[in-house]
Design an enzyme around this catalytic site. Structure first.
Site, PDB file in Angstrom:
ATOM      1  CE  LYS A 141     -61.163 -32.877  46.141  1.00 24.37           C
ATOM      2  NZ  LYS A 141     -60.509 -31.656  46.722  1.00 24.37           N
ATOM      3  CB  SER A 142     -57.297 -39.984  46.141  1.00 14.44           C
ATOM      4  OG  SER A 142     -58.371 -40.441  45.353  1.00 14.44           O
ATOM      5  CB  THR A 167     -52.632 -35.904  44.933  1.00 14.80           C
ATOM      6  OG1 THR A 167     -53.503 -34.780  44.735  1.00 14.80           O
ATOM      7  CG2 THR A 167     -53.251 -37.137  44.269  1.00 14.80           C
ATOM      8  CB  SER A 179     -64.253 -35.689  47.508  1.00 12.07           C
ATOM      9  OG  SER A 179     -63.314 -34.687  47.800  1.00 12.07           O
ATOM     10  CE1 TYR A 216     -51.871 -37.625  63.781  1.00  8.67           C
ATOM     11  CE2 TYR A 216     -53.735 -38.560  62.591  1.00  8.67           C
ATOM     12  CZ  TYR A 216     -52.875 -38.565  63.673  1.00  8.67           C
ATOM     13  OH  TYR A 216     -53.024 -39.518  64.646  1.00  8.67           O
ATOM     14  CE  LYS A 229     -56.131 -29.915  49.440  1.00 11.82           C
ATOM     15  NZ  LYS A 229     -56.472 -30.397  48.089  1.00 11.82           N
ATOM     16  NE  ARG A 282     -64.581 -26.580  49.770  1.00 13.68           N
ATOM     17  CZ  ARG A 282     -63.776 -26.556  48.714  1.00 13.68           C
ATOM     18  NH1 ARG A 282     -63.872 -27.474  47.778  1.00 13.68           N
ATOM     19  NH2 ARG A 282     -62.841 -25.630  48.617  1.00 13.68           N
TER      20      ARG A 282
END
Length: 320
Positions: free
Chosen positions: A64-65, A67, A155, A255, A270, A272
């Site tokens: 959750k960073s 990846t 997250s 982006y 992504k 959310r």
């Protein structure tokens, strides 16, 4: 005597017939022989050109960073091919027992000169993984993407909550999981995954620091190109990714990618909205993570903006 002569003549005729067939094959260039077919899958040139190779680089975390975003952005490079799914080879015993042949079979096909990249965020916090990765390839390049550990925890919880609600299962509120008798509960698994310094220490017992590249996850989301250029240099890739490969999608709020005239955005999970967490609990969490953050900064030799407390951080008292 007569039978001996007859047998000799028959053998001579048989040899002449075989020789005639061979001469016809040679004159025709062997075009009717599958052994010389350029499309034969067993030809050595085809085998050497395209095959599945073990990864030369692995995105090891953090969960959750960002990846998935990092993997998709690296895949913009023409010299990179990525494993489409998380393999979980080194951290799942059932997979690891299958051996390297099974692991290689999960990789994409590449040609010589291309870099294979695999991504499994669960590797970073699994104690057994660093040595297993080193045993596969001591020279493998490792990418670690991190973000503000407090926001990462929220997250993390949000994803688990979403998965449980999708299966019509209940789940405790985050405040109840995180706070026990008024203090942060150090046994909460999502919290443990945010203690970056503890997990990185295990990796540094096996790999030298210069083999681990730390990506600022928040910077990657705000402005992808500078972080991708650093990753290219770390992976010894020629600079091929450019700012024109990215455009800001105002609807999604992050982006998206452009390549060969085609655009691609990350899936709906992504970006959310985060699950609710009280301001008091969040501030306790930030205070709790301040010391681990500083230890991590010392280990990586830089002060990553992604890990600094939010501007809205409020000191609400001691938390032990």
């Amino acid at each position: 005597m007569l039978w001996t002569v007859i047998l000799a003549l028959l053998l001579l005729l048989l040899l002449q017939t075989q020789l005639s067939v061979c001469l016809r094959e040679l004159r025709s260039g062997g075009s009717n022989s599958p052994a010389y077919s350029s499309s034969s899958p067993s030809s050595s040139s085809s085998y050497n050109a395209t095959q599945q190779r073990l990864p030369g680089a692995i995105i090891i975390g953090v969960r959750k960073s960002g990846t998935r975003a990092l993997l998709e952005m690296l895949n913009l490079h023409p010299n990179v091919e990525v494993a489409k799914a998380e393999v979980h080879y080194f951290n799942v015993e059932e997979h690891y027992r299958r051996g390297l042949a099974w692991y290689r079979a999960q990789m994409p096909f590449t040609v010589p000169g291309q870099l294979t990249v695999e991504k499994t965020p669960g590797y970073f916090a699994a104690p057994q993984v660093p040595l297993r990765v080193w045993n596969m390839n001591p020279a493998v390049r490792l990418l670690l993407i991190v973000r503000n550990p407090a926001e990462r925890l929220v997250s993390d919880y949000t994803q688990v909550l979403h998965n449980r609600l999708t299966r019509h299962k209940s789940y405790q509120p985050l405040d109840e999981l995180l706070i026990h008798k008024g203090h942060i509960d150090p046994g909460y698994k999502a919290l443990q995954r945010s203690l970056y310094h503890q997990h990185l220490a295990r990796w540094l017992e096996v790999f030298p620091r210069e083999q681990i590249h730390v990506v600022d996850g928040d910077a990657l989301i705000r402005d992808p190109f500078p972080e991708l250029r650093k990753a290219e240099r770390f992976l010894y890739l020629p600079p091929r990714i450019s700012p024109s490969n990215f455009y800001y999608n105002t609807t999604k709020g992050f982006y998206c990618l452009l390549s060969a005239g085609h655009d691609k955005c990350l899936d709906e999970s992504k970006g959310r909205p985060h699950a609710p967490l009280s301001t008091q609990a969040f501030n306790k969490l930030c205070r709790y993570l301040r010391k681990p953050n500083n230890l991590f900064f010392e280990m990586v030799g830089s002060l990553l903006l992604a890990l600094l407390p939010n501007e809205g951080f409020v000191d609400v008292g001691n938390d032990t």
